[in-house]
Structures are given as structure tokens and as C-alpha cells.
Design a protein around this motif. Structure first.
Motif, PDB file in Angstrom:
ATOM      1  N   PRO A 211       0.800  -1.239   0.000  1.00 27.31           N
ATOM      2  CA  PRO A 211       0.000   0.000   0.000  1.00 27.31           C
ATOM      3  C   PRO A 211       0.829   1.284   0.000  1.00 27.31           C
ATOM      4  N   GLN A 212       2.102   1.196   0.430  1.00 27.39           N
ATOM      5  CA  GLN A 212       2.935   2.410   0.484  1.00 27.39           C
ATOM      6  C   GLN A 212       3.750   2.607  -0.797  1.00 27.39           C
ATOM      7  N   ASP A 213       3.451   1.836  -1.847  1.00 33.03           N
ATOM      8  CA  ASP A 213       4.170   1.957  -3.121  1.00 33.03           C
ATOM      9  C   ASP A 213       3.713   3.258  -3.818  1.00 33.03           C
ATOM     10  N   ALA A 214       4.528   4.312  -3.661  1.00 30.52           N
ATOM     11  CA  ALA A 214       4.107   5.636  -4.152  1.00 30.52           C
ATOM     12  C   ALA A 214       3.973   5.650  -5.678  1.00 30.52           C
ATOM     13  N   GLU A 215       4.784   4.854  -6.356  1.00 31.07           N
ATOM     14  CA  GLU A 215       4.700   4.835  -7.821  1.00 31.07           C
ATOM     15  C   GLU A 215       3.367   4.212  -8.269  1.00 31.07           C
ATOM     16  N   ALA A 216       2.985   3.112  -7.599  1.00 27.14           N
ATOM     17  CA  ALA A 216       1.698   2.487  -7.919  1.00 27.14           C
ATOM     18  C   ALA A 216       0.547   3.433  -7.569  1.00 27.14           C
ATOM     19  N   ARG A 217       0.687   4.144  -6.464  1.00 26.84           N
ATOM     20  CA  ARG A 217      -0.343   5.125  -6.075  1.00 26.84           C
ATOM     21  C   ARG A 217      -0.468   6.210  -7.156  1.00 26.84           C
ATOM     22  N   GLY A 218       0.680   6.633  -7.681  1.00 25.53           N
ATOM     23  CA  GLY A 218       0.672   7.642  -8.741  1.00 25.53           C
ATOM     24  C   GLY A 218       0.005   7.105 -10.006  1.00 25.53           C
ATOM     25  N   ASP A 219       0.287   5.842 -10.310  1.00 26.40           N
ATOM     26  CA  ASP A 219      -0.315   5.219 -11.491  1.00 26.40           C
ATOM     27  C   ASP A 219      -1.842   5.125 -11.333  1.00 26.40           C
ATOM     28  N   ALA A 220      -2.281   4.814 -10.120  1.00 25.03           N
ATOM     29  CA  ALA A 220      -3.733   4.729  -9.875  1.00 25.03           C
ATOM     30  C   ALA A 220      -4.384   6.114  -9.985  1.00 25.03           C
ATOM     31  N   LEU A 221      -3.694   7.139  -9.491  1.00 24.04           N
ATOM     32  CA  LEU A 221      -4.255   8.506  -9.610  1.00 24.04           C
ATOM     33  C   LEU A 221      -4.326   8.931 -11.073  1.00 24.04           C
ATOM     34  N   TYR A 222      -3.296   8.502 -11.831  1.00 22.59           N
ATOM     35  CA  TYR A 222      -3.292   8.767 -13.277  1.00 22.59           C
ATOM     36  C   TYR A 222      -4.533   8.108 -13.906  1.00 22.59           C
ATOM     37  N   GLY A 223      -4.811   6.880 -13.497  1.00 25.76           N
ATOM     38  CA  GLY A 223      -6.020   6.200 -13.967  1.00 25.76           C
ATOM     39  C   GLY A 223      -7.277   6.940 -13.550  1.00 25.76           C
TER      40      GLY A 223
END
Ligand code: NAD
Length: 352
Positions: A211-223
Motif C-alpha cells: 500500500p505504500q508503493d508511491a509509484e503504484a499510487r501515482g499510477d492509480a491517480l493517473y487512472g
């Protein structure tokens, strides 16, 4: 045959990136303002206050009473503070509920809105406002409602619990899936929808694992940005209609309802919109319905309406309400086929 379409790009300013939240003060000034009222839910009050502190004199106050479904009495309470604090813009810090309050204020005052999303719902990029009064929900679409600036900073979503990240992501994905077969779709909305689905297919699995993977979080926000923009640009169909019915008449939670219904509504429309859904089906593997259901299962999403506390009698009523008013859908809709779809979603069956 040459495709025919009409296209208008969104006027919203999108700011994206790690640490983007530090640009808030600049953006308050750039929209010509100096007294921002920061909005949040009660649960996010401390973060909203910290944000207000960050922008110092540019903050005119904090209103932390935002809640689901944008009740008009909450908007009226916030409007009092807008007047008392002489606010000249609003900063909505939160998910769809807080964004809804900012939109409700802008709809009444035309004050500029800056949104800092903390979920993936996508409301920040639509000119649509749903509000409730005396138990009934109305939806309005107006240029004043579209926020002027959206600041996407992945760090703001690191605290979004995994279960909410999953349902919020599937909520956004539903905008994209329906956008693919929308009657008024255009080549750009289709590109955005597919790119948004790809972003979530990559990122949600990673977020569940870490859950703390900031890159994945960024990718989800991009989505979220892409799928939300699709929602703001083209018309929705059966899926949104059914979720609106379930949420409005049975008070089911917004994101969970979308998450559960998506594989079933996509399967329902699969044959009628086969060419439009082919690329999305490829992203998830198999047919669009089974592919989305397998994806939802892999990321631990809720799968059945039963889990939300609905009864089979509720399904009878929901099926009737959902066909009361006619609306466009790629596959014609009738009460018995909708009742069967709801039964599948109730049981949490894997669509074919
Ligand atoms: P939400 O805004 O209601 O948030 C749910 C809860 O999560 C709240 O308690 C909130 O404080 C908390 N939360 C939000 N972000 C968090 C974070 N990063 N960390 C910890 N807690 C956090 O949920 P939502 O799903 O984003 O929004 C749902 C609402 O948005 C519904 O009312 C729906 O109708 C509306 N919506 C509107 C549109 C539109 O275009 N008008 C689009 C999508 C959703």
C-alpha cells in the motif's frame, strides 16, 4: 467508413506529480484568489487543517463537515462560512464527498475550485454534481461545477486503506468501461478510457501487495484522472443507472456498489458492444465480464450485493425502479433481464 464525432477538451488545469501538494499556494494565487476555504470530511479534518496551515494567510478557514451524497443542509452550513470568512475560492481536500461539497458551493457562487483528490472516484474532473435534499437525489451538469484546478499528489493517497483503494479504483474503472460504448464517445475518450483501465490493471494489484508503493499510487491517480475525465465527457448507461438506483433507494455504499456491479453490467453489454469492448477485454483476459470479475477477485474486492445487506425483495424493487425511465444502453434493457443480472450480482457469481 469515416467515423463521426464531436469533441471538446476539458478546460480544467491538471497538475500531477510527487510533491505537487506544495504548489497549492501558487495555484490559489494563479486563480486570482487570496482567501481559500479548505473543505474536508470530519475524518480528514486534521490533514485539512495542516494544509490550511501550509498556505498560511491564503487560508480563510476550514470546513470539515463534508459527507456522502452532498446533502443540501451541509452545503448551506458551508455557505455560511464562505460568507463569514469572505472566502474567494474553495480547496476540496478529499474524495468524491468533499469534491461534491466544493462543487455545490461553486454551483451557487461560481467561486473557483482547487481539488486535491485523496481517492480515485474521479469527481474532480467532471462538471456533474449530485446532491440530496429530503431523501431525494438530483443530478445537475453545469460548466460552473467543473473544478478549475486539480492537484494530483500520490502522497495524499498513501493513507487510503487498501479495501477503499480497491473499490474506489473499480468505481473509476466503471466510468471507463461505460465510456467505451457511450453513444457520444470520441477517439480521445476511448484512448483515455483504455489507458485508464491499463493504469488500474497495473497499479491496483501492486497497491494491494504494497500500500505504500508511491509509484503504484501515482499510477492509480493517473487512472483516476483519465477515467474521471471520460465520465465528465461522455454519457453513461446501464451500469451507472443501476448503481444510482441501488445507492439512491437502498443506501448502498457508493464505491462498493460500483465494484460489485461492474463485471455484471459489462457482461450484460458484452455481446451488444463487442467491438467497443474488445480492447478492454484483452487487458483483463477472457471475456470482459469474467476478466473484470477475475481481476476484482484477485485484488480482494467485494463480489456480492448480499455482502452489502440487500435482500432478494430489494432486488425486485431495484429492477422495477431501474426500468421506470428509459435511457440509452447498447443492449436494450427490460425488467426480467435486469432482475437476472441483479441476482447474479447478489450471489457474486462469475459472469461468463
Ligand atoms: P468519500 O469521499 O465519501 O470518502 C469515503 C471516506 O474515506 C471518507 O470518510 C473520507 O474522509 C475517507 N478518505 C478519503 N480519502 C482518504 C485517504 N486518502 N485516507 C484515508 N481516508 C480517506 O468516497 P469517494 O468514493 O471518493 O466518493 C463518493 C462520493 O463521490 C459519492 O457521493 C459519489 O456520488 C460521488 N462521486 C461523484 C462523481 C461526479 O462526477 N459527480 C464521480 C464519482 C463519485
Amino acid at each position: 467508413m469515416t467515423q463521426s464525432f464531436s469533441y471538446a477538451g476539458s478546460s480544467a488545469q491538471i497538475v500531477f506529480g510527487d510533491g505537487a501538494r506544495s504548489q497549492l499556494a501558487d495555484w490559489v494565487r494563479k486563480v486570482g484568489c487570496s482567501r481559500a476555504l479548505v473543505l474536508s470530511t470530519p475524518q480528514q479534518k486534521a490533514d485539512a487543517e495542516a494544509l490550511a496551515q501550509d498556505i498560511g494567510d491564503l487560508a480563510a478557514g476550514v470546513f470539515s463537515g463534508a459527507t456522502m451524497h452532498t446533502p443540501v443542509d451541509v452545503t448551506e452550513a458551508a455557505m455560511k462560512l464562505v460568507a463569514e470568512a469572505e472566502a474567494d475560492c474553495v480547496v476540496s481536500f478529499g474524495g468524491g464527498s468533499t469534491t461534491g461539497l466544493g462543487k455545490a458551493i461553486a454551483y451557487r457562487t461560481d467561486l473557483p475550485q482547487i481539488v486535491m483528490p485523496t481517492t480515485y472516484a474521479g469527481s474532480e474532473v467532471t462538471p456533474i454534481l449530485g446532491q440530496t435534499e429530503a431523501g431525494s437525489k438530483t443530478t445537475v451538469r453545469d460548466a460552473k461545477i467543473l473544478p478549475e484546478v486539480v492537484i494530483y499528489d500520490p502522497a495524499l493517497t498513501l493513507g487510503l486503506p487498501v479495501a477503499m483503494s480497491v473499490t474506489s479504483g473499480l468505481n473509476a474503472m466503471a466510468h471507463a468501461v461505460e465510456g467505451l460504448y457511450a453513444k457520444d464517445r470520441n477517439p480521445i475518450s476511448t484512448l483515455m478510457a483504455l489507458e485508464g483501465l491499463r493504469a488500474f490493471s497495473r497499479s491496483l494489484r501492486k497497491i494491494v501487495a504494497s500500500p505504500q508503493d508511491a509509484e503504484a499510487r501515482g499510477d492509480a491517480l493517473y487512472g483516476a484522472w483519465l477515467c474521471g475525465t471520460v465520465l465528465g465527457t461522455v454519457g453513461m448507461a446501464l451500469h451507472h443507472k443501476l448503481c444510482h438506483t441501488l445507492g439512491g433507494s437502498f443506501d448502498t455504499p457508493h464505491a462498493e456498489t460500483h465494484a460489485i456491479m461492474l463485471p455484471h453490467t459489462a457482461a450484460f453489454n458484452a455481446a451488444a458492444a463487442a467491438p467497443e469492448l474488445a480492447a478492454a477485454a484483452e487487458i483483463f483476459g477472457g471475456s470482459i465480464g469474467s476478466g473484470l470479475w477475475d481481476f476484482a477477485t484477485a485484488i480482494g474486492a467485494p463480489l456480492s450485493l448480499k455482502e452489502l445487506g440487500l435482500s432478494e425483495a430489494d432486488l425486485d424493487r431495484a429492477a422495477s425502479i431501474a426500468v421506470e425511465n428509459s435511457y440509452w444502453n447498447p443492449r436494450p434493457v427490460d425488467r426480467s433481464s435486469i432482475r437476472a443480472l441483479l441476482q447474479d450480482a447478489f450471489e457474486g457469481r462469475r459472469p461468463q
